[in-house]
Design a protein around this motif. Structure first.
Motif, PDB file in Angstrom:
ATOM      1  N   PRO A   1       0.847  -1.196   0.000  1.00 15.93           N
ATOM      2  CA  PRO A   1       0.000   0.000   0.000  1.00 15.93           C
ATOM      3  C   PRO A   1       0.887   1.252   0.000  1.00 15.93           C
ATOM      4  CG  PRO A   1      -0.732  -1.565   1.675  1.00 15.93           C
ATOM      5  CD  PRO A   1       0.584  -2.062   1.142  1.00 15.93           C
TER       6      PRO A   1
ATOM      7  N   LYS B   1      -5.480  -5.193   4.320  1.00 15.81           N
ATOM      8  CA  LYS B   1      -4.823  -4.301   3.365  1.00 15.81           C
ATOM      9  C   LYS B   1      -4.238  -5.103   2.204  1.00 15.81           C
ATOM     10  CE  LYS B   1      -3.753  -0.844   6.834  1.00 15.81           C
ATOM     11  NZ  LYS B   1      -2.693  -0.091   7.512  1.00 15.81           N
ATOM     12  N   PHE B   2      -4.056  -4.410   1.102  1.00 11.32           N
ATOM     13  CA  PHE B   2      -3.503  -5.036  -0.097  1.00 11.32           C
ATOM     14  C   PHE B   2      -2.018  -5.338   0.075  1.00 11.32           C
ATOM     15  CE2 PHE B   2      -0.907  -4.315  -3.864  1.00 11.32           C
ATOM     16  CZ  PHE B   2      -1.361  -5.340  -4.676  1.00 11.32           C
TER      17      PHE B   2
ATOM     18  N   ARG C   1       0.942  -7.680  -2.556  1.00  5.48           N
ATOM     19  CA  ARG C   1       1.154  -8.646  -3.638  1.00  5.48           C
ATOM     20  C   ARG C   1       2.641  -8.930  -3.791  1.00  5.48           C
ATOM     21  NH1 ARG C   1      -1.849 -11.257  -6.891  1.00  5.48           N
ATOM     22  NH2 ARG C   1      -1.155 -11.944  -8.915  1.00  5.48           N
TER      23      ARG C   1
ATOM     24  N   PRO D   1      -4.334  -4.028  -7.718  1.00  5.77           N
ATOM     25  CA  PRO D   1      -5.791  -4.224  -7.750  1.00  5.77           C
ATOM     26  C   PRO D   1      -6.553  -3.080  -8.417  1.00  5.77           C
ATOM     27  CG  PRO D   1      -5.091  -3.587  -5.552  1.00  5.77           C
ATOM     28  CD  PRO D   1      -3.840  -3.790  -6.362  1.00  5.77           C
TER      29      PRO D   1
ATOM     30  N   TYR E   1       1.437   3.135  -4.767  1.00  6.77           N
ATOM     31  CA  TYR E   1       1.959   1.915  -4.151  1.00  6.77           C
ATOM     32  C   TYR E   1       3.438   2.084  -3.843  1.00  6.77           C
ATOM     33  CZ  TYR E   1      -2.316  -0.135  -5.953  1.00  6.77           C
ATOM     34  OH  TYR E   1      -3.633  -0.393  -6.218  1.00  6.77           O
TER      35      TYR E   1
END
Length: 179
Positions: A64, A82-83, A85, A104, A109
């Motif tokens: 994030p 929370k995101f 990856r 996403p 980011y």
């Protein structure tokens, strides 16, 4: 007659195969490669330069876009809803090193690269490499989000990250060759 067919066959093959400099000629690695190959964003196509060697695996992590969350343990981020990856790719033996990671949605980011040279999936300051979006020298401290943030739109952003490795106990991480 055989000689007449050969030039036609070679011409046809050259039309079908992309040129060496053509974007389609490079191999994009990692689990999200299709997003960059098919231009299905938001995603980041990352060209890695300055690798110490072709050992181990390569990793991209997308966090994030807040200072609080950048480089935070992924289990904590997921537990907080929370995101986060991560993609892994084997280090190619030769050629350009290009990785892809999806996001996403469009937005800000933090992106971090590591070269896991020993394949132990635990960062070793003595062996492994790292890189950030700004390509500023990492030195001895944890990078801040401002040095590795990226704002993504709906497409595929293309960036270059230069790998950095420990240059000495007092000088910290930096590129292998200063240029």
């Amino acid at each position: 007659m055989r000689r007449a067919v050969m030039p036609v066959l070679l011409a046809a093959l050259s039309l079908a195969a992309p040129a060496a400099g053509d974007a389609r000629a490079r191999a994009i690695a990692g689990g999200d490669a299709a997003a960059c190959e098919l231009q299905q964003g938001p995603a980041v196509e990352v060209h890695i330069t300055g690798l110490k060697d072709r050992k181990g695996r390569l990793k991209l992590e997308l966090y994030p876009g807040t200072e609080e969350d950048f480089l935070k343990d992924d289990r904590d981020l997921v537990a907080q809803g929370k995101f986060f990856r991560r993609i892994w790719a084997e280090t190619p033996a030769t050629g350009d090193v290009v990785l892809c990671i999806k996001a996403p949605h469009a937005g800000r980011y933090g992106l971090f690269f590591t070269h896991d040279r020993d394949g132990k999936n635990k960062f070793s300051v003595w062996n492994d490499g790292a890189g950030i979006v700004s390509n500023k020298r990492l030195g001895s401290s944890k990078p801040r989000l401002a040095a590795s943030d990226i704002v993504l739109g709906e497409g595929v952003a293309v960036i270059t990250i230069r790998a950095q490795y420990l240059r000495g106990i007092f000088s910290g991480f930096g590129p292998l060759k200063d240029s």
